[in-house]
Design a protein around this motif. Sequence first.
Motif, PDB file in Angstrom:
ATOM      1  N   SER B  28       0.992  -1.374  -0.098  1.00 10.56           N
ATOM      2  CA  SER B  28      -0.133  -0.115  -0.019  1.00 10.56           C
ATOM      3  C   SER B  28       0.774   1.457   0.196  1.00 10.56           C
ATOM      4  N   PRO B  29       0.448   2.218  -0.592  1.00 10.41           N
ATOM      5  CA  PRO B  29       1.051   3.605  -0.484  1.00 10.41           C
ATOM      6  C   PRO B  29       1.411   4.148   0.725  1.00 10.41           C
ATOM      7  N   PRO B  30       2.710   4.742   1.099  1.00  7.86           N
ATOM      8  CA  PRO B  30       3.141   5.343   2.311  1.00  7.86           C
ATOM      9  C   PRO B  30       2.149   6.274   2.945  1.00  7.86           C
ATOM     10  N   ILE B  31       2.277   6.431   4.247  1.00  9.09           N
ATOM     11  CA  ILE B  31       1.146   7.217   5.126  1.00  9.09           C
ATOM     12  C   ILE B  31       1.530   8.818   5.030  1.00  9.09           C
ATOM     13  N   THR B  32       0.984   9.804   4.681  1.00 10.41           N
ATOM     14  CA  THR B  32       1.235  10.939   4.447  1.00 10.41           C
ATOM     15  C   THR B  32       0.689  11.862   5.822  1.00 10.41           C
ATOM     16  N   ASN B  33       1.179  13.099   5.777  1.00  9.83           N
ATOM     17  CA  ASN B  33       0.811  14.007   7.207  1.00  9.83           C
ATOM     18  C   ASN B  33      -0.472  14.514   6.683  1.00  9.83           C
ATOM     19  N   LYS B  34      -1.037  14.401   5.705  1.00 12.04           N
ATOM     20  CA  LYS B  34      -2.268  15.056   5.369  1.00 12.04           C
ATOM     21  C   LYS B  34      -3.464  14.257   5.865  1.00 12.04           C
ATOM     22  N   SER B  35      -3.294  13.138   6.218  1.00  9.80           N
ATOM     23  CA  SER B  35      -4.626  12.376   6.709  1.00  9.80           C
ATOM     24  C   SER B  35      -4.948  12.579   8.013  1.00  9.80           C
ATOM     25  N   THR B  36      -6.331  12.944   8.717  1.00 12.97           N
ATOM     26  CA  THR B  36      -6.917  13.321  10.082  1.00 12.97           C
ATOM     27  C   THR B  36      -7.513  12.069  10.548  1.00 12.97           C
ATOM     28  N   SER B  37      -7.343  11.863  11.759  1.00 20.39           N
ATOM     29  CA  SER B  37      -8.470  10.791  12.497  1.00 20.39           C
ATOM     30  C   SER B  37      -9.654  11.464  12.972  1.00 20.39           C
ATOM     31  N   PRO B  38     -10.718  10.595  13.246  1.00 21.55           N
ATOM     32  CA  PRO B  38     -12.048  11.033  13.527  1.00 21.55           C
ATOM     33  C   PRO B  38     -11.887  11.740  14.942  1.00 21.55           C
ATOM     34  N   LEU B  39     -11.051  11.182  15.791  1.00 18.11           N
ATOM     35  CA  LEU B  39     -10.836  11.713  17.262  1.00 18.11           C
ATOM     36  C   LEU B  39     -10.165  13.071  17.207  1.00 18.11           C
ATOM     37  N   LYS B  40      -9.115  13.107  16.351  1.00 19.05           N
ATOM     38  CA  LYS B  40      -8.751  14.550  16.570  1.00 19.05           C
ATOM     39  C   LYS B  40      -9.680  15.693  16.059  1.00 19.05           C
ATOM     40  N   SER B  41     -10.549  15.397  15.166  1.00 18.32           N
ATOM     41  CA  SER B  41     -11.437  16.342  14.761  1.00 18.32           C
ATOM     42  C   SER B  41     -12.211  16.633  15.632  1.00 18.32           C
ATOM     43  N   ALA B  42     -12.630  15.583  16.314  1.00 26.22           N
ATOM     44  CA  ALA B  42     -13.604  15.829  17.534  1.00 26.22           C
ATOM     45  C   ALA B  42     -13.419  16.772  18.578  1.00 26.22           C
ATOM     46  N   LEU B  43     -11.907  16.571  18.980  1.00 22.52           N
ATOM     47  CA  LEU B  43     -11.337  17.460  19.863  1.00 22.52           C
ATOM     48  C   LEU B  43     -11.219  18.733  19.458  1.00 22.52           C
ATOM     49  N   GLN B  44     -10.933  18.777  18.415  1.00 23.05           N
ATOM     50  CA  GLN B  44     -10.864  20.060  18.032  1.00 23.05           C
ATOM     51  C   GLN B  44     -12.203  20.685  17.799  1.00 23.05           C
ATOM     52  N   THR B  45     -13.088  20.073  17.569  1.00 23.52           N
ATOM     53  CA  THR B  45     -14.371  20.885  17.574  1.00 23.52           C
ATOM     54  C   THR B  45     -14.780  21.102  18.818  1.00 23.52           C
ATOM     55  N   SER B  46     -14.355  20.417  19.892  1.00 18.17           N
ATOM     56  CA  SER B  46     -15.082  20.742  21.354  1.00 18.17           C
ATOM     57  C   SER B  46     -14.055  21.939  21.679  1.00 18.17           C
ATOM     58  N   LYS B  47     -12.932  21.909  21.369  1.00 18.87           N
ATOM     59  CA  LYS B  47     -12.132  23.152  21.650  1.00 18.87           C
ATOM     60  C   LYS B  47     -12.701  24.238  21.194  1.00 18.87           C
ATOM     61  N   ILE B  48     -13.101  24.295  20.018  1.00 20.28           N
ATOM     62  CA  ILE B  48     -13.603  25.515  19.599  1.00 20.28           C
ATOM     63  C   ILE B  48     -15.079  25.904  20.280  1.00 20.28           C
ATOM     64  N   LYS B  49     -15.522  24.921  20.414  1.00 21.93           N
ATOM     65  CA  LYS B  49     -16.865  25.263  21.308  1.00 21.93           C
ATOM     66  C   LYS B  49     -16.681  25.792  22.628  1.00 21.93           C
ATOM     67  N   LEU B  50     -15.805  25.214  23.145  1.00 20.18           N
ATOM     68  CA  LEU B  50     -15.413  25.786  24.549  1.00 20.18           C
ATOM     69  C   LEU B  50     -15.145  27.303  24.339  1.00 20.18           C
ATOM     70  N   LEU B  51     -14.087  27.423  23.499  1.00 21.62           N
ATOM     71  CA  LEU B  51     -13.640  29.037  23.213  1.00 21.62           C
ATOM     72  C   LEU B  51     -14.709  29.799  22.965  1.00 21.62           C
TER      73      LEU B  51
END
Lengths: 272, 134
Positions: B28-51
């Motif tokens: 399979s092709p190598p893993i790049t930095n551009k890919s995001t996991s669902p957990l991270k996106s959820a965390l970022q969303t909650s941070k924004i909400k808190l802010l």
Amino acid sequence: MWLLFILLFLVEPIYAQDASPSAIVDPSVSLGPTTMPAIRLFDQYQRDYLFQYDIYQRAYLNYVDKVKVYTKYGTITTQKDKFNAAINAINARNKAFKSYFLALRVFLDDYKTSNPTITEKNQIDLRKWETWFDEQLIVVPLINNDDDLKKWINDFKDKYPEVQQTIYTALVQHEINLRQQSLNTLQDIAANIKNNPNIKPESEQWISNLAVKSDLVSTGFGNAINLTQRNQNQNKFSNFYPDAKIELTKTNNYIGEISADLKLIIIQFLKP
Amino acid sequence: MSENSYQNQDLETPNPLRVSIGEDLTSSPPITNKSTSPLKSALQTSKIKLLIILSVIVAILFVLSILITIFRSIRPTPRSATTTPTPIITPLPTDITDNERIPADFKTKFNQVDNDSRININFNPPQIDPNIGL
């Protein structure tokens, strides 16, 4: 004829001298300008002194100007102007002193009866200096060179402390005389009350206490006199007058207390 | 010498010199930095909400403070209780100053003494410069 009848009987005759009360001149009332109250001799002499002092101040300012000009240019003409201005200022000063001594000598007559002997001695000292300054009015204008002028000035500076001592001693004595007169009056009142048949016996102690305050007043007078006899430095006058004024102010306060106590005694203990 | 084909970057086959043992070239092709996991996106969303929530709270507090300040400036301050002064009983005049009760023959003398005590002798000598001419 009718006219003559009217003139004789109906018109009021005019006499040469009107005897009506309104026309009688009261001899005690002057018809001219309002009579001036008697002017105190001291007031006249004081005015004369103030006038002479004013002349001296102007002459002194003129002398100061001449000194500045001479200092700046140093010419013979400016030196002569400075010399003449100095002679003029010294002469004006001598006149001011002479008029001051005369006024002060007359001033001492006001309450002289309180201490006639000592006051007479002060007046003799004042007259001595008055005569000396009068003589200088002849001597100073004859001075025509710097050496003689310097000699005269140094001689005056040696005498000046004694002049000041004579003046302030006379002023202190005058104030003592004034307060002594008040004290004598109060002592007369106290004696009258004591011997008055209508005074209650309870007042005796109060009257006796007045003697203590009277002694304090006399002590204050003595302290003031002692200050006038303080030894003076030959070249510089040590002014004792402010200290003497303090002592005399204390005596004034005691006299006020004696006066108030006597009034109270009269009101409380003297039967009407 | 002809150019080796593995040096040409356009070829799909990778450089054999860089291929390690056991590695499958068709993996399979190598893993790049551009890919995001669902957990991270959820965390970022909650941070924004808190802010956002905190910002709203701060804004509300700021507006409240301004309103309270305006309200206080408009509303008059309540009056403080007026203090009533303690009544001071005026003392009766002392008999000492009551000169009317003093007999007339003493009154004249007392008046003279009182007048003399108020005299302020002020006849100072002339202030001069004794160095005139020096």
